[in-house]
Motif scaffolding. Sequence first.
Motif, mmCIF file in Angstrom:
data_model
loop_
_atom_site.group_PDB
_atom_site.id
_atom_site.type_symbol
_atom_site.label_atom_id
_atom_site.label_comp_id
_atom_site.label_asym_id
_atom_site.label_seq_id
_atom_site.Cartn_x
_atom_site.Cartn_y
_atom_site.Cartn_z
ATOM 1 N N LEU A 217 -30.964 -2.563 -27.849
ATOM 2 C CA LEU A 217 -31.538 -1.975 -26.635
ATOM 3 C C LEU A 217 -32.264 -0.684 -26.997
ATOM 4 O O LEU A 217 -31.990 -0.069 -28.028
ATOM 5 C CB LEU A 217 -30.419 -1.649 -25.637
ATOM 6 N N LEU A 219 -32.488 2.950 -26.784
ATOM 7 C CA LEU A 219 -31.438 3.929 -26.475
ATOM 8 C C LEU A 219 -31.944 5.001 -25.522
ATOM 9 O O LEU A 219 -33.099 5.403 -25.574
ATOM 10 C CB LEU A 219 -30.972 4.603 -27.771
ATOM 11 N N THR A 245 -17.450 5.833 -18.440
ATOM 12 C CA THR A 245 -17.464 4.367 -18.450
ATOM 13 C C THR A 245 -18.858 3.878 -18.080
ATOM 14 O O THR A 245 -19.478 4.387 -17.164
ATOM 15 C CB THR A 245 -16.444 3.773 -17.458
ATOM 16 N N THR A 250 -20.674 1.143 -26.484
ATOM 17 C CA THR A 250 -20.734 -0.026 -27.354
ATOM 18 C C THR A 250 -22.097 -0.120 -28.039
ATOM 19 O O THR A 250 -22.188 -0.469 -29.213
ATOM 20 C CB THR A 250 -20.445 -1.302 -26.547
ATOM 21 N N HIS A 566 -15.906 -5.300 -17.842
ATOM 22 C CA HIS A 566 -16.886 -4.973 -16.804
ATOM 23 C C HIS A 566 -16.912 -6.060 -15.750
ATOM 24 O O HIS A 566 -17.026 -7.232 -16.091
ATOM 25 C CB HIS A 566 -18.304 -4.891 -17.377
HETATM 26 P P1 ADP Z 1 -19.289 1.569 -22.316
HETATM 27 O O1 ADP Z 1 -18.823 0.881 -23.564
HETATM 28 O O2 ADP Z 1 -19.608 3.001 -22.519
HETATM 29 O O3 ADP Z 1 -18.414 1.361 -21.118
HETATM 30 P P2 ADP Z 1 -21.387 -0.348 -22.498
HETATM 31 O O4 ADP Z 1 -21.817 -0.129 -23.884
HETATM 32 O O5 ADP Z 1 -20.581 -1.533 -22.218
HETATM 33 O O6 ADP Z 1 -20.672 0.940 -21.920
HETATM 34 O O7 ADP Z 1 -22.697 -0.342 -21.567
HETATM 35 C C1 ADP Z 1 -22.632 -0.568 -20.178
HETATM 36 C C2 ADP Z 1 -23.808 -1.422 -19.760
HETATM 37 O O8 ADP Z 1 -25.017 -0.712 -19.955
HETATM 38 C C3 ADP Z 1 -23.932 -2.691 -20.546
HETATM 39 O O9 ADP Z 1 -24.277 -3.721 -19.678
HETATM 40 C C4 ADP Z 1 -25.045 -2.420 -21.530
HETATM 41 O O10 ADP Z 1 -25.743 -3.582 -21.873
HETATM 42 C C5 ADP Z 1 -25.908 -1.451 -20.764
HETATM 43 N N1 ADP Z 1 -26.610 -0.528 -21.640
HETATM 44 C C6 ADP Z 1 -26.074 0.222 -22.637
HETATM 45 N N2 ADP Z 1 -27.003 0.980 -23.231
HETATM 46 C C7 ADP Z 1 -28.173 0.699 -22.606
HETATM 47 C C8 ADP Z 1 -29.511 1.168 -22.751
HETATM 48 N N3 ADP Z 1 -29.812 2.073 -23.677
HETATM 49 N N4 ADP Z 1 -30.432 0.661 -21.929
HETATM 50 C C9 ADP Z 1 -30.114 -0.247 -20.998
HETATM 51 N N5 ADP Z 1 -28.892 -0.733 -20.799
HETATM 52 C C10 ADP Z 1 -27.917 -0.260 -21.580
#
Ligand code: ADP
Length: 748
Positions: A217, A219, A245, A250, A566
């Motif tokens: 993605l 960033l 959260t 990830t 999620h």
């Molecule tokens: P965390 O682990 O902090 O709870 P995640 O990594 O699961 O968060 O991300 C939450 C959501 O946001 C996921 O659906 C992910 O695909 C999306 N996401 C994360 N980074 C980006 C980004 N840079 N641009 C768009 N969507 C993102």
Amino acid sequence: MRQCAQHRTIAVMNATSVNSNANTSTVIQVAVPVPLARVFDYDCDQAPAVGTRVQVPFGARQVVGFCMGAVPTPAASEFKRKAVSKVLDEQPVLSEPVWELLQWAADYYQHPVGEVLAHGLPVLLRQGEAASYQTTQAYQATPAGQQLELNELRNARQQQRLLAALRSGSLLRRDIVAQEYSLSALKALQEKELIEAYQHQPSAERDWTFAIGSEPLQLNPEQALAVAAIGAAQQPQPYLLEGVTGSGKTEVYLQAMAEVLRKGKQVLVIVPEIGLTPQTLRRFQKRFAVPIVMLHSALSDRERLDAWLDAKNGAAAIVIGTRSAIFTPFSQLGMIVVDEEHDSSLKQQEGFRYHARDLAVVRGHKERVPVILGSATPSLESINNVSQKRYAHLQLTQRAGQARPTRHMVVDIKQMPLKAGLSVPLIERMREELERGQQVLVFINRRGFAPALLCHECGWLAQCRRCDAYYTVHQRQQQLQCHHCGDQLRIPAQCHDCGSTQLVGRGVGTEQLEQTLTELFPDFPVLRIDRDSTRRKGSLQKHLADATENKFPLLVGTQMIAKGHHFPHVTLVAMLDIDGALYSSDFRAAERLGQLITQVAGRAGRASAPGTVVLQTHHPEHDLLQDLIHNGYAAFARSLLRERELTQLPPFGQLALFRAEAHEAQHAQAALQAIADQLPRHPQLMVLGPMPAVMERRAGRYRYQLLLQCQQRGLRQQILQHSLPQLQQLPELRRVRWSLDVDPQDFS
Ligand code: ADP
Ligand code: ZN
Ligand code: ZN
């Protein structure tokens, strides 16, 4: 974590095999898996290298131990020394870093080295099996099976599913077919000559090169900063990735890992519970086209050994596992990630009581690799390590993508009528949300129908005969169950005291909530996710998938669902009762409550719809609660940290807990008193107890505790190190089961 001050002689591996004259036998020291903090001498024709496994007689048994080195000048003994029965390895079985890590851990956690070393091995290696792959029977499609129109099997779904899996190249051994498919489908396909058996030879040669599976993605600036900081570091070091959260932690792991994998190095990822993170796993698998192995409790012993070998010889690029995976050997370790670093399941609560997060940091330091500790709700220990400059701090303060922050709503339930724990304002909010097509999650930390069975006439409560605890009512099974010792009995027809038949459940559990919600909202199907509803293999995954896809507008769950999963359609999360933790005697209760509320709240509003969290409490004005709601977890945690400093509790004070249990309360108490009497007096050492555990009697045993509190870690280690050999000799300890817990997490 700093290294403890004292240094026990540590057996150095690969320090050549021990001198041995071909004719005269040598004497070696062997660490055997017994709860004794010592090694044992054995005769051996030719001393093997330090770190090789040997099979030796021990009492009437044969056990597998480790060669720790030769005894330079064996003392003459009045007993005849026994001889090593068999040398099991040609080379040390563990990698050198893991060998050192285990010795460090034995030392730090004051646990017998033989047991600790055994803990570092997969079960089959503990039992003496060779450290190599084994050919196994597997299945493949025959040419006829490859060509068959799958639709022809539409009346035999199991066969269709199995054949499709085999055609897609899945490796299916007999045990996997039995677990995940069906053996009768297997037989039928074999008879039709659509599939055939072959001998599968796993190979250590499997080489991998880095390849991306799906594009990363774009960033956001905070994520980009975090990834860049990790990549640019001159010195590998630990990082605390503190991200609310849904902030995209990830994604940061994935992109930081990509750099490591690109160099051909391996990554270890530690997660709290594998079953709960299939979504995360799928993201890893989708992103990287490299071999990923998983180490978790559902693997067969052979699968576990194979995965372990894959890591050790470099065939696996990524290893994802629960806490014990921290002891996996790697040929080229390049990074360690610990997800949900605050989670208490990272600490082993019995036997060898290590903390996988802390060992990850030790291991990263020894192997000179970066360690990323990620959490939306970091432990106070890690936050403190940041302010002490031991960890670098990376922050993600915004939710990624379009997700918006959640709102809090506190419902004061004093004097409110409740229906299965639900207040009227909550029920109304739920109705609004459901009618708008959104999903609602109700969190309650009690499984079963009701946490107690009460006599409505005399007030009698059904108490477990073996524990200081009430039985939980499980209505569907018509049972009373003790969640502490596992005792089960039929729900009695009458009160044991007055004979009344007016027995009712007191309090609310998930089962009752599910039932009430079904009555309140007949148009909206309810899915319950707790330990009872997910006992069958694969059912947790199925429930989580159903919940994610919004097949059930109403979700009821225990803390199982609070972790890292999620639910994109959930816009309302309700926590029915948070009061217990506000007034708990455990000094970590406030921290845990803050983490739980924040994590549960994090399940809401993941996609574009904003989320609301409803907290029901009798104490809406409570300082902790107000602090958490108004200032957020990060500020809340930092004010808790100041309190810990004032009270000299961890991470400022260093704790060790002796536990003892026995059928007679006075035996447990006397054992700990004897320990207390033996401990040296020191102005910086506080000894509290013996005192009964919160649940004094469990499974028929009385449980006592003795707490040591010390200002400095080094001093605590010195005291324990110095006193343990004498303590172990205390006659009072022979009548009890006792243990020592260094850095205890749990005081129940
Ligand atoms: P965390 O682990 O902090 O709870 P995640 O990594 O699961 O968060 O991300 C939450 C959501 O946001 C996921 O659906 C992910 O695909 C999306 N996401 C994360 N980074 C980006 C980004 N840079 N641009 C768009 N969507 C993102
Ligand atoms: Zn009664
Ligand atoms: Zn019980």
